[in-house]
Design an enzyme around this catalytic site. Structure first.
Site, short mmCIF file in Angstrom:
data_model
loop_
_atom_site.label_atom_id
_atom_site.label_comp_id
_atom_site.label_asym_id
_atom_site.label_seq_id
_atom_site.Cartn_x
_atom_site.Cartn_y
_atom_site.Cartn_z
N LEU A 147 -23.69 4.73 37.85
CA LEU A 147 -23.97 5.29 39.17
C LEU A 147 -23.17 4.61 40.28
CD1 LEU A 147 -27.86 5.64 38.92
CD2 LEU A 147 -26.07 7.28 38.26
N HIS A 207 -23.81 9.21 43.69
CA HIS A 207 -25.05 9.57 42.98
C HIS A 207 -26.27 9.20 43.82
CE1 HIS A 207 -22.43 8.84 39.28
NE2 HIS A 207 -22.90 10.03 39.05
N LYS A 248 -21.16 18.40 45.15
CA LYS A 248 -20.04 19.34 45.31
C LYS A 248 -18.75 18.77 44.72
CE LYS A 248 -21.42 21.70 49.55
NZ LYS A 248 -21.00 22.01 50.93
N LEU A 291 -15.60 9.60 45.45
CA LEU A 291 -16.24 8.64 44.53
C LEU A 291 -16.49 9.32 43.18
CD1 LEU A 291 -18.84 6.73 46.75
CD2 LEU A 291 -16.40 6.34 46.44
N ARG A 333 -15.23 7.87 37.05
CA ARG A 333 -13.94 7.66 36.38
C ARG A 333 -12.96 6.84 37.22
NH1 ARG A 333 -15.40 12.81 33.87
NH2 ARG A 333 -15.56 12.39 31.65
#
Ligand code: PAF
Length: 281
Positions: free
Chosen positions: A29, A33, A143, A179, A182
């Protein structure tokens, strides 16, 4: 905050809740998130976040095995934000080989779907399973994964699921890199270069807002700039925001989406473009 892994235990805990807002995640996270989890609080009395790295949505040559598992740190970050962390065990969510899938809409085979066959089928299937277990009134999706949000929204609409899908804005680093879990794969040099993806999308948005309507030329220029700087581009594409169909004359709500590889890391990003009605496409 309760951490629950057994499906029945979760059902028992949520039985008496008047409204549940849900944020499904694969863990690792970041602030993006956590913003979704904060947003969930506005949509339900009880906030559930799930952590589950879903094998069904990874292709055979993708990063399922090396996807970062950071459960302890994730739980620490969720403390005070979520009421329940649901972390199902693999054998509980998939006790037998999955043979029943959600068939996502045709748009799932385009954009990321064209490069990751079966990805959205795996996403839609696990999200439906999680919805059936958690039974939330609302669920928040970022999104940042724009196509995922569209696929899930279509699934909910077309299968009449009683869940409100809430869209969360993309959170960006100071240099505007979206953000993403990965981003952690990027070397220092790659991290400095990574913002070029956003810059190209912003340039396309700027050009369209300024009246440029030659979308293929804009897409090609972005691809050329990325490739000139060592990226391998899967796609850069301007689409209708609501359907992700190719953008047509008259459209005012657009989105430009891109996916490209920087070294061994595949990054995705997108920007919405809202035109005034008198300056449509
Ligand atoms: O966006 C993600 O992290 C995953 O695709 C999701 C929605 C948790 C399903 O595994």
């Amino acid at each position: 905050m309760l951490i629950i892994s057994a499906i029945q235990e979760l059902r028992d805990r949520l039985k008496s809740e008047l409204s549940v807002a849900f944020v499904p995640t694969m863990g690792n996270l970041h602030q993006g998130h956590l913003a979704l989890v904060r947003q969930a609080r506005e949509h339900g009395r009880c906030v559930v976040a799930s952590i589950f790295v879903n094998p069904l949505q990874f292709g055979p040559n993708e990063d399922f095995a090396k996807y970062p598992r950071t459960f302890e740190q994730d739980c620490e970050k969720l403390e005070g934000l979520a009421d329940v962390v649901f972390a199902p065990k693999m054998e509980d969510l998939y006790p037998e080989p999955q043979q029943v899938y959600v068939e996502p809409p045709p748009v799932a085979s385009e954009l990321c779907g064209a490069f990751r066959p079966g990805h959205f089928r795996g996403v839609a299937t696990v999200v439906l399973k999680l919805f059936n277990i958690v039974q939330p009134q609302a669920a928040v999706f970022g999104k940042k994964d724009y196509q995922q949000l569209q696929v899930i929204s279509a699934m909910v609409r077309q299968l009449n699921l009683p869940v409100e899908i809430v869209a969360g804005e993309t959170l960006r680093a100071e240099d505007n890199l979206a953000l993403s879990s990965r981003n952690g794969y990027l070397s220092e040099t790659e991290r400095a270069e990574a913002v070029r993806l956003y810059r190209n999308l912003a340039l396309i948005r700027e050009s369209i807002v300024a009246g440029n309507r030659d979308l293929p030329a804009l897409e090609c220029a972005a691809i050329a700039d990325l490739e000139a700087h060592g990226w391998r581009v899967d796609y850069v594409s301007v689409r209708a925001a609501a359907s992700l169909a190719p953008a047509k004359t008259g459209e005012i709500n657009l989105v430009v989406l891109a996916a490209a590889w920087l070294g061994k890391t595949r990054l995705i990003d997108n920007l919405e473009i809202c035109l005034n009605a008198d300056k449509d496409l």
